[in-house]
Design an enzyme around this catalytic site. Structure first.
Site, PDB file in Angstrom:
ATOM      1  N   PHE A  34     -21.996   6.318  17.159  1.00 55.24           N
ATOM      2  CA  PHE A  34     -20.934   7.054  16.473  1.00 55.24           C
ATOM      3  C   PHE A  34     -21.448   7.789  15.226  1.00 55.24           C
ATOM      4  CE2 PHE A  34     -18.952   3.574  18.780  1.00 55.24           C
ATOM      5  CZ  PHE A  34     -17.983   4.247  19.509  1.00 55.24           C
TER       6      PHE A  34
ATOM      7  N   ASN B 152       0.863  -1.184   0.000  1.00 53.71           N
ATOM      8  CA  ASN B 152       0.000   0.000   0.000  1.00 53.71           C
ATOM      9  C   ASN B 152       0.901   1.236   0.000  1.00 53.71           C
ATOM     10  OD1 ASN B 152      -1.867   1.993   0.374  1.00 53.71           O
ATOM     11  ND2 ASN B 152      -2.943   0.986   2.055  1.00 53.71           N
TER      12      ASN B 152
ATOM     13  N   ARG C  65       0.288   4.432  -0.297  1.00 55.68           N
ATOM     14  CA  ARG C  65      -0.192   5.737   0.158  1.00 55.68           C
ATOM     15  C   ARG C  65       0.245   6.015   1.596  1.00 55.68           C
ATOM     16  NH1 ARG C  65      -4.644   5.602   3.568  1.00 55.68           N
ATOM     17  NH2 ARG C  65      -5.691   3.590   3.773  1.00 55.68           N
TER      18      ARG C  65
END
Length: 211
Positions: free
Chosen positions: A60, A2, A4
């Site tokens: 949430f 990954n 990023r």
């Protein structure tokens, strides 16, 4: 792989001393990395908390609106990467993250204590936040022992998060403190309006600084 930049990259930066954003920008500009894997060493502990405009008591759900007051904590080992400001708006169109709060310490316990203190040092108004939930989680015995997993919230808050119950004696103590603070504020206000003899201006004049 990954490639990023991860949301938790401040944790890596604090325990390695490597500015990952700087390295990524340099690579994007065609430069070579300034370090090798053998140069990366780990030192200490770091913990990150995501401060969100959300209501932990209602599953949430995001809390949208304008941030009327915003004060960040500060202190040894504390880092704040903020995405909002006083007067800023939390929109329904974007992630309601307010900031990333990161604490560094020599060990896990110190990092946790610093993070708890920093959470208490926040002052955010205008929207509901998850600050109380984060404090509750960090103070939980299982978290302190490191006995956690991705099922932690479901196991420890099966009926959802609720505010801690304050016993009657503690409630009375808080009420007394609040009444005392209010009385002091009113007393100072009366002194100012009445031109109290010990006002700051008169104190300065007696000291020969008031002209």
């Amino acid at each position: 792989m990954n490639p990023r930049l991860q949301v938790e990259h401040p944790v890596t930066e604090l325990v390695t001393g490597v500015d990952l954003v700087e390295q990524m920008i340099r690579v994007a500009a065609g430069e070579a990395l300034t370090l090798e894997q053998k140069d990366v060493t780990l030192d200490g502990w770091a913990i990150e908390a995501r401060v969100y405009a959300e209501d932990a008591r209602r599953g949430f759900l995001p809390s949208i609106g304008r941030v009327t007051d915003y004060r960040e904590p500060a202190g040894t080992g504390i880092r704040v990467d903020a995405g909002t400001f006083e007067g800023g708006e939390i929109s329904m169109y974007y992630d309601p993250m307010i900031a990333k709060l990161i604490a560094y310490g020599e060990d896990r316990q110190q990092a946790t204590e610093r993070l708890l203190d920093a959470l208490d040092g926040y002052d955010i108004r205008g929207v509901t936040t998850n600050l109380d939930f984060l404090s509750s989680l960090l103070a939980h015995p299982r978290f302190r022992q490191g006995d956690i997993s991705t099922n932690f919230i479901a196991e420890e808050y099966p009926d959802g998060y609720q505010d801690p119950v304050i016993d009657e004696r503690a409630g009375e103590q808080f009420a007394v403190i609040a009444a005392y603070v209010r009385a002091q504020q009113e007393l100072r206000a009366r002194h100012v309006h009445a031109g109290d003899a010990d006002s700051p201006w008169k104190v300065l004049k007696r000291a020969g600084r008031g002209g």
